[in-house]
Design a protein around this motif. Sequence first.
Motif, PDB file in Angstrom:
ATOM      1  N   CYS A 288      -1.699   2.121   0.306  1.00 22.26           N
ATOM      2  CA  CYS A 288      -1.129   2.660  -1.148  1.00 22.26           C
ATOM      3  C   CYS A 288      -0.460   1.709  -2.016  1.00 22.26           C
ATOM      4  N   GLY A 289      -0.255   1.972  -3.122  1.00 26.36           N
ATOM      5  CA  GLY A 289       0.545   1.105  -3.991  1.00 26.36           C
ATOM      6  C   GLY A 289       1.939   0.701  -3.472  1.00 26.36           C
ATOM      7  N   TYR A 290       2.475   1.685  -3.115  1.00 31.70           N
ATOM      8  CA  TYR A 290       3.966   1.448  -2.651  1.00 31.70           C
ATOM      9  C   TYR A 290       3.937   0.573  -1.353  1.00 31.70           C
ATOM     10  N   GLU A 291       2.970   0.901  -0.501  1.00 29.03           N
ATOM     11  CA  GLU A 291       2.738  -0.136   0.707  1.00 29.03           C
ATOM     12  C   GLU A 291       2.570  -1.681   0.322  1.00 29.03           C
ATOM     13  N   LEU A 292       1.588  -1.772  -0.695  1.00 27.59           N
ATOM     14  CA  LEU A 292       1.231  -3.071  -1.244  1.00 27.59           C
ATOM     15  C   LEU A 292       2.500  -3.840  -2.089  1.00 27.59           C
TER      16      LEU A 292
ATOM     17  N   ARG B 285       3.001  14.553  -1.362  1.00 28.47           N
ATOM     18  CA  ARG B 285       3.070  13.761  -2.482  1.00 28.47           C
ATOM     19  C   ARG B 285       1.661  13.118  -2.730  1.00 28.47           C
ATOM     20  N   GLN B 286       1.152  12.819  -3.728  1.00 34.76           N
ATOM     21  CA  GLN B 286       0.118  12.180  -4.095  1.00 34.76           C
ATOM     22  C   GLN B 286       0.176  10.822  -4.115  1.00 34.76           C
ATOM     23  N   ARG B 287      -0.727  10.272  -3.542  1.00 29.19           N
ATOM     24  CA  ARG B 287      -0.583   8.680  -3.461  1.00 29.19           C
ATOM     25  C   ARG B 287      -2.114   7.978  -3.652  1.00 29.19           C
ATOM     26  N   ARG B 288      -2.245   6.730  -4.269  1.00 35.61           N
ATOM     27  CA  ARG B 288      -3.402   6.156  -4.158  1.00 35.61           C
ATOM     28  C   ARG B 288      -3.495   5.257  -3.348  1.00 35.61           C
ATOM     29  N   VAL B 289      -4.763   5.007  -2.593  1.00 37.20           N
ATOM     30  CA  VAL B 289      -4.932   4.311  -1.462  1.00 37.20           C
ATOM     31  C   VAL B 289      -6.077   3.434  -1.836  1.00 37.20           C
ATOM     32  N   PHE B 290      -5.757   1.995  -1.694  1.00 34.70           N
ATOM     33  CA  PHE B 290      -6.612   1.257  -2.158  1.00 34.70           C
ATOM     34  C   PHE B 290      -7.376   0.519  -0.923  1.00 34.70           C
ATOM     35  N   THR B 291      -8.680   0.195  -0.918  1.00 34.40           N
ATOM     36  CA  THR B 291      -9.506  -0.537   0.141  1.00 34.40           C
ATOM     37  C   THR B 291     -10.348  -1.810  -0.600  1.00 34.40           C
ATOM     38  N   LEU B 292     -10.260  -2.737   0.249  1.00 37.52           N
ATOM     39  CA  LEU B 292     -10.918  -3.885  -0.269  1.00 37.52           C
ATOM     40  C   LEU B 292     -12.619  -3.915  -0.114  1.00 37.52           C
TER      41      LEU B 292
END
Length: 177
Positions: free
Chosen positions: A18-22, A64-71
Motif C-alpha cells: 500500500c502507499g503507506y508501506e511504500l 480503513r480503506q487503502r490502496r494496494v499497488f502491484t508491479l
Amino acid sequence: MSLIEMMILGFLSERSMCGYELRKKMEQLQGYARKFSDGAIYPATNRLVEAGLISELSETRDGRQRRVFTLLEAGRGRLVDELRNTSGFNLTDITRWAVVLTFLAAVPSKADRDAVLRRRYDLLNGHDVHFFYCDAGNPLSIDQIDDPYRRGIIAVHDAEIAAELEWLRSMLDIEAE
C-alpha cells in the motif's frame, strides 16, 4: 523516470504494498536525507498506474480503506531497463546510486549488472572530485586547506571512494592498480 518512480517500481518488484508501506520503505532507504509525503507518493503511483506499469486495488483493512499497488510485467521491464541503462545523475550522485544498487539485483543478467558496476567503477577510478576551489577556479588539494572541517569533508569522501572502489573491484574481479 524519476527517482521516486524507480523506488516505487523497485519495492513493488519485491511484493505488493500500500502507499503507506511504500512511503515508509522509501524513507528507510533515504535515511535522514529525505521524508516523503503522500503528496509525493500518490501522484507518482497515479502516473505509474496510467502508464500501465503498476496496478491499484482498493481494499479495507482494520476498517480503513487503502490502496494496494502491484508491479505489472511492463513495470518490471521498465525497472530492469532503467537499471540496466544507468547513467548520468543516477551514476554520479551518491543518493541516486544507492537507489540503483538497492534494486540492481532485479536485473536478471549478471553481464548487464556488471556493466552498470563497471560504469560506476570507471567514473570513480578516472575522476578526482574536488569540493573547494581557489579564487582563480583551480581545485585545492587537502594540503592547501587549513580549515579542519573542510579537510574532514575531503578525508571522509576519499575514504568512501576508496572503499567503494575496493568493493567494485571485488564484484568485478578487477585487480587493484
